[in-house]
Structure formats: structure tokens, C-alpha cells
Scaffold this motif. Sequence first.
Motif, PDB file in Angstrom:
ATOM      1  N   GLU A   5     -82.961 -46.152  43.187  1.00 39.37           N
ATOM      2  CA  GLU A   5     -81.691 -45.623  43.663  1.00 39.37           C
ATOM      3  C   GLU A   5     -81.878 -45.100  45.070  1.00 39.37           C
ATOM      4  OE1 GLU A   5     -79.624 -42.893  41.138  1.00 39.37           O
ATOM      5  OE2 GLU A   5     -80.458 -43.819  39.356  1.00 39.37           O
ATOM      6  N   ARG A   6     -80.886 -45.325  45.867  1.00 39.82           N
ATOM      7  CA  ARG A   6     -80.907 -44.795  47.222  1.00 39.82           C
ATOM      8  C   ARG A   6     -79.908 -43.650  47.293  1.00 39.82           C
ATOM      9  NH1 ARG A   6     -81.093 -49.590  51.625  1.00 39.82           N
ATOM     10  NH2 ARG A   6     -83.302 -50.001  51.397  1.00 39.82           N
ATOM     11  N   ILE A   7     -80.330 -42.622  47.943  1.00 36.77           N
ATOM     12  CA  ILE A   7     -79.458 -41.483  48.139  1.00 36.77           C
ATOM     13  C   ILE A   7     -79.220 -41.340  49.634  1.00 36.77           C
ATOM     14  CG2 ILE A   7     -79.213 -38.994  47.890  1.00 36.77           C
ATOM     15  CD1 ILE A   7     -81.055 -39.188  45.449  1.00 36.77           C
ATOM     16  N   PHE A   8     -77.975 -41.394  50.011  1.00 34.74           N
ATOM     17  CA  PHE A   8     -77.615 -41.233  51.410  1.00 34.74           C
ATOM     18  C   PHE A   8     -76.986 -39.859  51.588  1.00 34.74           C
ATOM     19  CE2 PHE A   8     -77.555 -45.780  50.605  1.00 34.74           C
ATOM     20  CZ  PHE A   8     -78.353 -46.242  51.634  1.00 34.74           C
ATOM     21  N   LEU A   9     -77.526 -39.108  52.516  1.00 34.63           N
ATOM     22  CA  LEU A   9     -77.012 -37.775  52.777  1.00 34.63           C
ATOM     23  C   LEU A   9     -76.246 -37.778  54.093  1.00 34.63           C
ATOM     24  CD1 LEU A   9     -80.155 -35.638  51.897  1.00 34.63           C
ATOM     25  CD2 LEU A   9     -78.164 -36.078  50.471  1.00 34.63           C
ATOM     26  N   ASN A  10     -75.081 -37.231  54.035  1.00 41.95           N
ATOM     27  CA  ASN A  10     -74.294 -37.052  55.237  1.00 41.95           C
ATOM     28  C   ASN A  10     -74.346 -35.563  55.574  1.00 41.95           C
ATOM     29  OD1 ASN A  10     -72.171 -36.472  57.032  1.00 41.95           O
ATOM     30  ND2 ASN A  10     -71.074 -38.312  56.389  1.00 41.95           N
ATOM     31  N   HIS A  11     -75.124 -35.235  56.592  1.00 46.11           N
ATOM     32  CA  HIS A  11     -75.345 -33.834  56.930  1.00 46.11           C
ATOM     33  C   HIS A  11     -74.053 -33.114  57.283  1.00 46.11           C
ATOM     34  CE1 HIS A  11     -79.594 -34.364  56.559  1.00 46.11           C
ATOM     35  NE2 HIS A  11     -79.565 -35.388  57.375  1.00 46.11           N
ATOM     36  N   ALA A  12     -73.139 -33.815  57.923  1.00 43.79           N
ATOM     37  CA  ALA A  12     -71.866 -33.188  58.287  1.00 43.79           C
ATOM     38  C   ALA A  12     -71.071 -32.816  57.036  1.00 43.79           C
ATOM     39  CB  ALA A  12     -71.056 -34.127  59.177  1.00 43.79           C
ATOM     40  N   GLU A  13     -71.081 -33.688  56.041  1.00 46.93           N
ATOM     41  CA  GLU A  13     -70.364 -33.397  54.795  1.00 46.93           C
ATOM     42  C   GLU A  13     -71.006 -32.228  54.052  1.00 46.93           C
ATOM     43  OE1 GLU A  13     -69.619 -36.721  52.208  1.00 46.93           O
ATOM     44  OE2 GLU A  13     -68.955 -37.973  53.881  1.00 46.93           O
ATOM     45  N   ILE A  14     -72.319 -32.178  54.062  1.00 48.01           N
ATOM     46  CA  ILE A  14     -73.023 -31.076  53.390  1.00 48.01           C
ATOM     47  C   ILE A  14     -72.682 -29.754  54.072  1.00 48.01           C
ATOM     48  CG2 ILE A  14     -75.282 -30.090  52.879  1.00 48.01           C
ATOM     49  CD1 ILE A  14     -76.287 -33.016  52.576  1.00 48.01           C
ATOM     50  N   LYS A  15     -72.711 -29.755  55.398  1.00 48.62           N
ATOM     51  CA  LYS A  15     -72.377 -28.529  56.133  1.00 48.62           C
ATOM     52  C   LYS A  15     -70.916 -28.143  55.910  1.00 48.62           C
ATOM     53  CE  LYS A  15     -74.242 -27.355  59.960  1.00 48.62           C
ATOM     54  NZ  LYS A  15     -75.405 -26.514  60.133  1.00 48.62           N
ATOM     55  N   ASN A  16     -70.028 -29.133  55.846  1.00 49.87           N
ATOM     56  CA  ASN A  16     -68.619 -28.869  55.585  1.00 49.87           C
ATOM     57  C   ASN A  16     -68.435 -28.247  54.200  1.00 49.87           C
ATOM     58  OD1 ASN A  16     -65.785 -28.928  56.058  1.00 49.87           O
ATOM     59  ND2 ASN A  16     -65.662 -30.790  54.828  1.00 49.87           N
TER      60      ASN A  16
END
Length: 104
Positions: A5-16
Amino acid sequence: MADTERIFLNHAEIKNCAQQIGSYNEKIKDQLDDFATQISKVQSWDAMGASEMRDNFNALKPDFAKFYEYLSKVVKFINQNVSDDAITLDTSIKNNAMPLKKRI
């Protein structure tokens, strides 16, 4: 072949998301502060229910405070670590890509 499985993190979404949690945390605190103000006004009531309501609310205040502090720490942790991880990851990717560019 094993499934990966690949996990893609969107740092902007996490910070939001962390910002929204912080905002809701502040709103909850404000509501509880307003409620405490209203409860204190009830002290003039001479009813059994009024004193029981005040006592029960006052007994819960430390739990509310702990919850507020916990969420504040979570938001702070996310903001600090997402920023650091994003910079570290970007730097690592750039550094690892440089030798590939030279070979191509």
C-alpha cells in the motif's frame, strides 16, 4: 507478490486539519467559559437543582481543561512535525535525485 500500500501525505491538508482542530478546540473552550459565566449567575437561585448543577459543572472543569490542553498539544505537535518532515523529505528527495541526474 505481496500487495503493498502506498500512503500519500499532503502536508497542507494535514496542517489545515490541525488548524481546524485548534479552531474547534478554542470554540469549545469559549462555549465552556460562557457556560461557566452563566452558571455563576445561577448562584442567586435558592434551589436544590441549581447548586447540584453548579457542583457537577465545577467537578467537570478539570476534565475540560485537560482535554483543551491535550488538543492544544496535539495541534502544536502536528504543526511542528509536519513542517519539519516536509522539509526533511523534500531535502532528502532532492539530494537523492542529484546523482541520478548526473548519470542520465
